[in-house]
Design a protein around this motif. Structure first.
Motif, short mmCIF file in Angstrom:
data_model
loop_
_atom_site.label_atom_id
_atom_site.label_comp_id
_atom_site.label_asym_id
_atom_site.label_seq_id
_atom_site.Cartn_x
_atom_site.Cartn_y
_atom_site.Cartn_z
N GLY A 204 -1.66 -0.65 -13.65
CA GLY A 204 -1.15 -0.10 -12.40
C GLY A 204 -2.15 -0.11 -11.27
N ARG A 205 -3.42 -0.43 -11.56
CA ARG A 205 -4.44 -0.40 -10.51
C ARG A 205 -4.16 -1.46 -9.43
NH1 ARG A 205 -9.70 1.02 -9.32
NH2 ARG A 205 -10.82 -0.55 -8.10
N ASP A 206 -3.77 -2.64 -9.86
CA ASP A 206 -3.54 -3.71 -8.88
C ASP A 206 -2.42 -3.34 -7.91
OD1 ASP A 206 -5.51 -5.13 -10.13
OD2 ASP A 206 -4.12 -6.27 -11.41
N ALA A 210 -3.01 -2.68 -3.82
CA ALA A 210 -2.30 -3.44 -2.79
C ALA A 210 -1.56 -2.51 -1.83
CB ALA A 210 -1.34 -4.42 -3.44
N LEU A 211 -0.96 -1.45 -2.37
CA LEU A 211 -0.23 -0.52 -1.52
C LEU A 211 -1.16 0.33 -0.67
CD1 LEU A 211 2.61 0.66 -3.94
CD2 LEU A 211 2.82 -0.82 -1.94
N VAL A 212 -2.34 0.65 -1.17
CA VAL A 212 -3.30 1.41 -0.37
C VAL A 212 -3.73 0.60 0.85
CG1 VAL A 212 -5.67 2.27 -0.37
CG2 VAL A 212 -4.12 2.90 -2.21
N GLU A 213 -3.92 -0.70 0.67
CA GLU A 213 -4.31 -1.55 1.78
C GLU A 213 -3.20 -1.67 2.82
OE1 GLU A 213 -7.21 -2.88 2.43
OE2 GLU A 213 -8.09 -1.99 0.63
N ALA A 214 -1.95 -1.50 2.39
CA ALA A 214 -0.82 -1.65 3.31
C ALA A 214 -0.35 -0.33 3.90
CB ALA A 214 0.35 -2.32 2.59
N SER A 215 -0.94 0.80 3.50
CA SER A 215 -0.49 2.12 3.96
C SER A 215 -1.54 2.74 4.86
CB SER A 215 -0.21 3.04 2.76
OG SER A 215 0.74 2.45 1.88
N GLU A 216 -1.06 3.43 5.91
CA GLU A 216 -1.97 4.08 6.85
C GLU A 216 -2.38 5.47 6.38
OE1 GLU A 216 0.41 3.88 10.41
OE2 GLU A 216 -0.80 2.22 11.16
N ARG A 218 -1.41 8.77 3.11
CA ARG A 218 -0.90 9.02 1.76
C ARG A 218 0.61 9.24 1.72
NH1 ARG A 218 -4.91 13.26 0.04
NH2 ARG A 218 -6.19 11.99 1.45
N PHE A 219 1.19 9.72 2.80
CA PHE A 219 2.64 9.90 2.79
C PHE A 219 3.37 8.56 2.87
CE2 PHE A 219 1.47 14.25 3.89
CZ PHE A 219 2.36 14.97 3.11
N ALA A 220 2.79 7.61 3.58
CA ALA A 220 3.37 6.26 3.58
C ALA A 220 3.28 5.63 2.19
CB ALA A 220 2.66 5.39 4.61
N LEU A 221 2.16 5.87 1.52
CA LEU A 221 2.01 5.39 0.14
C LEU A 221 3.03 6.05 -0.78
CD1 LEU A 221 0.42 3.76 -1.97
CD2 LEU A 221 -1.16 5.69 -2.13
N LEU A 222 3.26 7.34 -0.58
CA LEU A 222 4.24 8.05 -1.40
C LEU A 222 5.64 7.48 -1.21
CD1 LEU A 222 5.10 10.40 -3.24
CD2 LEU A 222 5.21 11.84 -1.19
N ARG A 223 6.00 7.15 0.02
CA ARG A 223 7.34 6.59 0.27
C ARG A 223 7.50 5.23 -0.41
NH1 ARG A 223 5.93 8.06 5.79
NH2 ARG A 223 6.63 10.20 6.20
N HIS A 224 6.47 4.42 -0.39
CA HIS A 224 6.55 3.11 -1.04
C HIS A 224 6.71 3.27 -2.56
CE1 HIS A 224 4.47 1.41 2.69
NE2 HIS A 224 5.65 0.82 2.62
N LEU A 225 5.92 4.16 -3.14
CA LEU A 225 5.96 4.32 -4.60
C LEU A 225 7.23 5.02 -5.06
CD1 LEU A 225 2.24 5.33 -5.27
CD2 LEU A 225 3.33 3.15 -5.77
N SER A 226 7.82 5.87 -4.22
CA SER A 226 9.03 6.59 -4.63
C SER A 226 10.21 5.66 -4.84
CB SER A 226 9.39 7.64 -3.56
OG SER A 226 8.37 8.60 -3.46
N GLN A 227 10.18 4.48 -4.25
CA GLN A 227 11.26 3.53 -4.44
C GLN A 227 11.20 2.84 -5.80
OE1 GLN A 227 11.06 0.81 -1.15
NE2 GLN A 227 11.38 2.40 0.40
N GLN A 228 10.06 2.92 -6.48
CA GLN A 228 9.91 2.21 -7.75
C GLN A 228 9.60 3.13 -8.92
OE1 GLN A 228 7.06 -1.00 -7.33
NE2 GLN A 228 7.56 -1.28 -5.17
N TYR A 229 9.10 4.34 -8.64
CA TYR A 229 8.65 5.19 -9.73
C TYR A 229 9.24 6.59 -9.62
CZ TYR A 229 5.16 1.50 -10.24
OH TYR A 229 4.54 0.29 -10.40
N ASN A 230 9.45 7.20 -10.77
CA ASN A 230 9.89 8.58 -10.88
C ASN A 230 8.72 9.48 -11.24
OD1 ASN A 230 12.66 8.59 -10.29
ND2 ASN A 230 13.15 7.75 -12.30
N GLU A 240 1.08 13.81 -7.79
CA GLU A 240 1.07 12.78 -8.83
C GLU A 240 0.49 11.47 -8.30
OE1 GLU A 240 4.99 14.36 -11.32
OE2 GLU A 240 5.19 12.86 -9.72
N VAL A 241 0.77 11.16 -7.04
CA VAL A 241 0.19 9.95 -6.44
C VAL A 241 -1.32 10.09 -6.32
CG1 VAL A 241 0.13 8.52 -4.37
CG2 VAL A 241 2.31 9.36 -5.24
N GLU A 242 -1.77 11.26 -5.85
CA GLU A 242 -3.21 11.47 -5.72
C GLU A 242 -3.90 11.45 -7.09
OE1 GLU A 242 -3.53 15.11 -3.63
OE2 GLU A 242 -3.11 14.22 -1.66
#
Length: 405
Positions: A204-206, A210-216, A218-230, A240-242
């Motif tokens: 899961g590191r990769d 990649a998402l950290v580089e594309a997010s401004e 942590r909340f933007a990162l959370l929105r991206h991950l919420s679409q794929q993970y529970n 949980e993201v942190e």
């Protein structure tokens, strides 16, 4: 003689290859015939005799002349020489006419039994209703001209009957909520989400990097991950993201991105946190949380204080008058009252020298603006917004009532 010369089928039912073969045979037998005559002759044979016709026509004629009716006579057992003699004396012309007479005298075929048909009857056009001509009531003796030209009172229109289809049945009506849900390839289903435990694994590191580089933030990162993970208890949470970022050593990289993006946004919007939150897609509470967890709350406050000082110590009158119109910005910085009080005192000093000579409030605003290089519209708007316009208007000569002495 009557029996052999009766039609066994219709001329149009004769196969074309058989008719062509007989026509070619008659040509070779020196008695060419028209297609109609050939088909009339072959109609005297049943369909089962067509193979015998082809057997005869494939060979060379044994006598001449032989027409199509002579061919039929040969197939019925007559010798080719006798058939040729009959062809020469016109015998087959009588045979052709006799076949036509037999066909005319043949009784008609019995009618087909009545079979119920399930086909829909053809639709009949419904004639448009002709509007009835309104009856004109006869004028009574006591009716006046005014009552005759007055508008007539009409009865309420009758309710229209329900719509029917072409067969007289009531047409079905469908509502959108009654329609079935789409199925098959038209169905829209959300992609199944994976447990966030997958993010804690080395694989899961990769994805996280990649998402950290594309997010401004942590909340933007959370929105991206919420679409794929529970999450562990439903939706994925920020904690949980942190935790996943800490497990892979990516939390510091995210903080550096937040530091850069937030300070750039505060600089661009001159310390207005509301505009910064709107630009980054953060609510006020989320923005505060990012500042605190990212460790940049102190730097953000220093940046906002710098813009507060710039607003309060601006020397250009036009800039101050423009800031007065940006009320939300002043409220965001928390300096609205200090700024308006300061600007009111400054304007009182500026209008003091020009007030005795100004004939009106508009002329006063023009004089102040001309002297200090500011638009007169902004000066007049500031006087009205700060509550100074009414008092100054009473002190101008235009508003002073004329003397009666």
């Amino acid at each position: 003689m009557n029996r052999p010369w009766q039609r066994q089928r219709q001329p149009d039912d004769v196969p074309t290859p058989v008719a062509v073969a007989v026509s070619d045979y008659c040509r070779r037998a020196h008695s060419p015939a028209t297609p109609t005559e050939v088909r009339e002759a072959l109609a005297l044979l049943a369909e089962s005799d067509d193979f015998r016709v082809r057997t005869l026509t494939d060979a060379e004629p044994q006598a001449t002349p032989l027409g199509p009716f002579a061919v039929i006579d040969v197939l019925q057992g007559t010798s080719p020489e006798l058939a040729a003699t009959r062809q020469g004396c016109g015998y087959y012309d009588v045979v052709r006419e006799l076949a036509r007479v037999h066909e005319e005298k043949r009784p008609p075929a019995p009618p087909a039994p009545d079979v119920p048909s399930f086909a829909l009857p053809p639709s009949r056009p419904v004639p448009a209703p002709v509007p009835a001509r309104p009856e004109v009531a006869p004028a009574s003796a006591g009716e006046t001209v005014q009552s005759r030209i007055a508008p007539r009172k009409r009865s309420a229109a009758e309710s229209l009957p329900p719509e029917t289809d072409e067969y007289g049945q009531e047409a079905p009506s469908f509502l959108k909520r009654d329609l079935p849900k789409p199925r098959g390839r038209f169905t829209r289903l959300e992609a199944p989400r994976t447990s966030y435990q997958e993010l804690l694994r080395p694989s899961g590191r990769d994805a996280l990097e990649a998402l950290v580089e594309a997010s401004e933030h942590r909340f933007a990162l959370l929105r991206h991950l919420s679409q794929q993970y529970n999450g562990a208890r439903g939706d994925l949470t920020l904690d949980e993201v942190e935790g996943a970022l800490k497990a892979h050593g990516l939390l510091e990289a995210l903080k550096r991105r937040e530091h850069t993006s937030l300070l750039s946004a505060f600089t661009e919007h001159r310390g207005a946190s509301g505009r910064v939150g709107w630009a980054l897609g953060l609510s006020p509470s989320e923005l505060k949380l990012v500042e605190n967890r990212g460790g940049i709350a102190k730097e953000v406050e220093e940046l906002r204080e710098r813009f507060r000082r710039e607003a309060l110590t601006a020397r250009n009158l036009t800039q101050k008058l423009d800031l007065l119109g940006r009320e939300k910005y002043l409220v965001d910085l928390g300096i609205k009252k200090r700024f308006t009080d300061m600007l009111r005192r400054e304007l009182e000093l500026l209008v003091r020298d020009d007030l005795p000579e100004a004939p009106s409030l508009t002329a006063l605003a023009e004089a102040v603006g001309r002297k200090h290089g500011a638009p007169s519209e902004l000066v007049l708007r500031a006087l009205e917004r700060l509550g100074m316009a009414e008092a100054l208007r009473k002190r101008t000569p235009d508003s002073t009532p004329p003397s009666t002495t």
